[in-house]
Design an enzyme around this catalytic site. Structure first.
Site, PDB file in Angstrom:
ATOM      1  N   HIS A 167      37.828  -9.865  51.445  1.00  0.00           N
ATOM      2  CA  HIS A 167      37.448  -9.042  50.294  1.00  0.00           C
ATOM      3  C   HIS A 167      36.319  -9.705  49.507  1.00  0.00           C
ATOM      4  O   HIS A 167      35.264  -9.103  49.272  1.00  0.00           O
ATOM      5  CB  HIS A 167      38.668  -8.824  49.396  1.00  0.00           C
ATOM      6  CG  HIS A 167      38.387  -8.016  48.171  1.00  0.00           C
ATOM      7  ND1 HIS A 167      38.742  -6.690  48.054  1.00  0.00           N
ATOM      8  CD2 HIS A 167      37.785  -8.337  46.989  1.00  0.00           C
ATOM      9  CE1 HIS A 167      38.365  -6.230  46.871  1.00  0.00           C
ATOM     10  NE2 HIS A 167      37.775  -7.222  46.199  1.00  0.00           N
ATOM     11  N   GLU A 168      36.552 -10.943  49.096  1.00  0.00           N
ATOM     12  CA  GLU A 168      35.543 -11.629  48.284  1.00  0.00           C
ATOM     13  C   GLU A 168      34.281 -11.912  49.105  1.00  0.00           C
ATOM     14  O   GLU A 168      33.169 -11.917  48.564  1.00  0.00           O
ATOM     15  CB  GLU A 168      36.107 -12.917  47.695  1.00  0.00           C
ATOM     16  CG  GLU A 168      37.312 -12.709  46.782  1.00  0.00           C
ATOM     17  CD  GLU A 168      37.064 -11.716  45.657  1.00  0.00           C
ATOM     18  OE1 GLU A 168      35.904 -11.585  45.216  1.00  0.00           O
ATOM     19  OE2 GLU A 168      38.021 -11.060  45.216  1.00  0.00           O
ATOM     20  N   HIS A 185      32.001  -9.005  48.842  1.00  0.00           N
ATOM     21  CA  HIS A 185      31.165  -9.086  47.637  1.00  0.00           C
ATOM     22  C   HIS A 185      30.009 -10.051  47.859  1.00  0.00           C
ATOM     23  O   HIS A 185      28.878  -9.802  47.439  1.00  0.00           O
ATOM     24  CB  HIS A 185      32.001  -9.584  46.455  1.00  0.00           C
ATOM     25  CG  HIS A 185      32.906  -8.567  45.840  1.00  0.00           C
ATOM     26  ND1 HIS A 185      32.463  -7.315  45.470  1.00  0.00           N
ATOM     27  CD2 HIS A 185      34.224  -8.624  45.503  1.00  0.00           C
ATOM     28  CE1 HIS A 185      33.484  -6.639  44.932  1.00  0.00           C
ATOM     29  NE2 HIS A 185      34.548  -7.408  44.948  1.00  0.00           N
ATOM     30  N   HIS A 216      27.192  -8.605  49.729  1.00  0.00           N
ATOM     31  CA  HIS A 216      26.443  -7.713  48.846  1.00  0.00           C
ATOM     32  C   HIS A 216      25.409  -8.522  48.057  1.00  0.00           C
ATOM     33  O   HIS A 216      24.269  -8.075  47.863  1.00  0.00           O
ATOM     34  CB  HIS A 216      27.421  -7.015  47.888  1.00  0.00           C
ATOM     35  CG  HIS A 216      26.940  -5.703  47.365  1.00  0.00           C
ATOM     36  ND1 HIS A 216      27.691  -4.926  46.516  1.00  0.00           N
ATOM     37  CD2 HIS A 216      25.787  -5.014  47.558  1.00  0.00           C
ATOM     38  CE1 HIS A 216      27.023  -3.827  46.213  1.00  0.00           C
ATOM     39  NE2 HIS A 216      25.866  -3.858  46.833  1.00  0.00           N
TER      40      HIS A 216
END
Length: 692
Positions: free
Chosen positions: A483-484, A487, A490
């Site tokens: 999940h992290e 990010h 991104h």
């Protein structure tokens, strides 16, 4: 005797000089706490000087000499110093703070908020921006987005208010900033203060070796005998799942769920009420009925009706299944304990685990040996290599802020430098709970065409290594990592002209798409086979164990959905208030999320006072974003499932249309460019087994 003058040489603040480090990374070892205040004050001074230059410029205001100049002409960019010190300081407050840093944050918060207000409420500066907004010539899509964002940002910060209302707004925002900081500091102190200290080994009954070894290590670190369990997730979760000591499970549960409600200096009840009212007042001063109306103007959801429609649609779709899931756990508890047994909240994880074992013969501890952290790192980084061709190289010459932190250089497919990635994996004192991605430096392209690459930080609280074993993760922790890392991608793929539009600087209900998208890989057999090897034998994770993981992926999925929906309902209940909020937090909370509740609530527990997302983390009136983005991520991943989960062409489209674009265009335009259509809820319902 010759005098040694080296001790008389004035020390230069590290923030004021060339760092002289690889990729101009932060020289943490040279920074003293006292450097922050000096750098902040100098940064404010430089800001004020540059604003005066813009205001006094006699040339006609244009995009280039006003908007771009304000945003980032890096090198001469007047925000450079303030950005630099702000990014480091805020990261340290979350990842590696101490009492001295906390005290400095309290001192600086009103000063920085005042400066922010001085900029956003500067009438002459706004007139220049307004002129450009009304008279601008042809602009690129990115320039238009920045212009609109700049103009609207000033308006939303009070630029159109009269002087009296501007003064009122200043006071409200300064107080809200202080309250938010106090909330976070109280929660961290409460969390770190608690420990369950066990001296009798019999009280460890049911716990796996990994949990006992970690607790022994914690006790050793605190110079105490026996075993210590804390409220940090890697300690708390296994205890609640495996301990047969029901009384101790209750103690742990109540400690965690009554944090910041006690009659002491860390009580957050009144702080939450103040924050709710301050935000409502700010929104109403700016012409909105509620804080939610203010927030949602710049969200994909657009308005409260659409948020409630999403939450209510999810309740209608998932609640019947969720009720059945809870019923199964209650039945399991009665099967084990007897028909008169009453399931309490501190029993839920314990009997949920027993049910999972009965249905799938799957246990988090069975998987840990296959998720040794160095292998997981290779697997997650390797996934990025498979999809996007990027590679990671640890560089010990890059300074780090704590010995736990690893620093990597990231290279693109053509071997060009892409980013610096810091990875901070384990809990410690001075580190907030949870997991997050942030940046020490964003990405931008300067006026000479130089692409300044980002320095991204990945912070988590995963299971620590012990004296006898490396860090062995649960599947849930692997999902958190993914999940992290989403990010982080991104941020690392950012490729925009303006820093304020790069990376994760997107609308809030779009920001979770890249992160939640990556979680899909956690249960994909072809991905698990790339890294899940037993840490002792080197044997790959057995196919039949992967099959059990895949079959169990929707275990308690509806219950999990209702939990997230309940948080969304609570968030909206606070921030759709039109009148002063003067109710008691605890009973209000119980009523606010009642529609999504699946079991009896305890009278004294409280989520609000530890709900950092909506009180101090930027998710106020935005917690629904997780479910909104889940609709997007399921829909997006369905394209990969169709074309192949490692398909490079699909990944290239995802990178080029979403990950690299930041906030340069409306998020729905970016999504449709990748997907070819707007998302629907169908893929999510199918993924969760709600619909065939």
């Amino acid at each position: 005797m010759i005098e040694n003058n080296k001790h008389n040489t004035k020390r230069i603040n590290p923030f004021f000089e060339d760092y002289g480090t690889p990729h101009y990374t932060v020289p943490f070892e040279r920074i003293k706490t006292s450097d922050y205040e000096e750098a902040f004050m100098e940064g404010i001074k430089r800001d004020d000087e540059e604003i005066d230059k813009i205001i006094n410029d006699t040339a006609e205001p244009t995009f280039d000499n006003t908007i771009a100049r304000v945003d980032n002409e890096k090198g001469e960019h007047y925000y450079d110093l303030l950005d630099r010190v702000s990014n480091v300081f805020s990261c340290m407050l979350s990842a590696d703070t101490n009492d001295e840093m906390d005290a400095l944050a309290q001192k600086l918060s009103p000063i920085l908020t005042k400066h922010s207000n001085d900029v956003s409420l500067n009438k002459k500066l706004f007139e220049k921006i307004k002129y450009v907004h009304e008279h601008h010539r042809e602009l690129t899509a990115e320039e238009q987005m920045l212009l609109d964002k700049s103009y609207d940002g000033f308006v939303r910060s009070g630029a159109l208010l009269n002087d009296a209302d501007k003064d009122r707004l200043r006071k409200l925002t300064e107080e809200a900033s202080m309250m938010s900081l106090q909330f976070s500091q109280n929660l961290l102190k409460e969390t770190k203060a608690y420990e369950l200290h066990i001296k009798n080994e019999d009280e460890l009954n049911g716990l796996p070796d990994t949990a006992k070894e970690a607790a022994a290590l914690t006790a050793k670190e605190k110079d105490k005998e026996g075993w210590i369990f804390t409220l940090d997730y890697p300690s708390y979760s296994p205890f609640m799942t495996y301990s047969t000591m029901r009384n101790l499970r209750k103690d742990m549960y109540m400690a965690r769920n009554t944090e910041c409600t006690h009659d002491n200096s860390e009580n957050n009840l009144e702080i939450c009420k103040k924050l709710i009212n301050l935000r409502r007042e700010i929104a109403q001063l700016l012409g909105f009925d509620t804080f939610a109306d203010y927030v949602l103007k710049h969200r994909m959801a657009s308005n409260t009706d659409n948020v409630y429609k999403l939450l209510n649609d999810l309740i209608d779709a998932y609640k019947p299944t969720a009720q059945n899931e809870v019923g199964e756990i209650e039945a399991m508890a009665k099967k084990v304990e007897g028909k008169d047994f009453k399931l309490e909240p501190w029993d839920f994880s314990f009997y949920s685990h027993k049910l999972q074992m009965e249905k799938y013969n799957l246990d988090a501890e069975m998987l840990r040996p296959y998720f040794e952290i160095s292998n997981v790192i290779k697997g997650v980084f390797g996934l990025a290599t498979k999809l996007y061709g990027i590679t990671f190289k640890e560089n010990n010459d890059i300074p780090v802020y704590n010995q736990d932190v690893k620093a990597y250089e990231v290279f693109d497919e053509d071997n060009s430098f892409l980013a610096v990635l810091y990875a901070d994996f384990h809990p410690r004192n001075g580190k907030q709970g949870g997991a997050w991605m942030t940046e020490f430096k964003g990405q931008w392209i300067d006026h000479k065409g130089n692409n300044s690459r980002p320095h991204v930080s990945l912070v988590m609280n995963l299971t620590k290594p012990t004296d006898d074993k490396p860090a062995l993760l649960t599947l849930g922790e692997v999902e958190t990592f993914l999940h992290e890392f989403g990010h982080s991608l991104h941020g690392m793929f950012a490729n925009t002209r303006f820093e304020s539009l790069s990376g994760t600087n997107v609308w809030w209900d779009f920001v979770e798409l890249p992160s939640q998208f990556m979680e899909n890989y956690a249960v994909e057999k072809d991905f698990l086979r790339t890294f899940a090897f037993h840490y002792q034998t080197g044997e790959p994770i057995p196919d039949e164990l992967i099959d059990r993981i895949v079959k169990s992926r929707n275990f308690m999925a509806a219950y999990g959905c209702m939990r997230q929906v309940s948080f969304g309902l609570l968030d909206m209940a606070y921030y759709t208030k039109k009148d002063e909020f003067n109710e008691d937090i605890i009973p209000f909370e119980k009523k606010a999320w009642e529609k999504a509740m699946l079991s009896e609530q305890l009278p004294n527990t409280c989520m609000t006072v530890q709900f950092s997302h909506i009180m101090a983390g930027g998710y106020a009136a935005g917690y629904y974003s997780y479910k909104w983005a889940e609709v997007l991520d399921a829909d997006a991943f369905s394209v990969f499932k169709k074309n192949g989960i490692f398909d490079k062409n699909t990944a290239k489209s995802f990178r080029n249309n979403i990950l690299s674009k930041g906030g340069t265009e409306h998020p729905m335009a970016l999504y449709k460019r990748f997907r070819g259509q707007e998302p629907t809820i169908e893929a999510l319902l199918k993924r969760n087994g709600i619909k065939e």
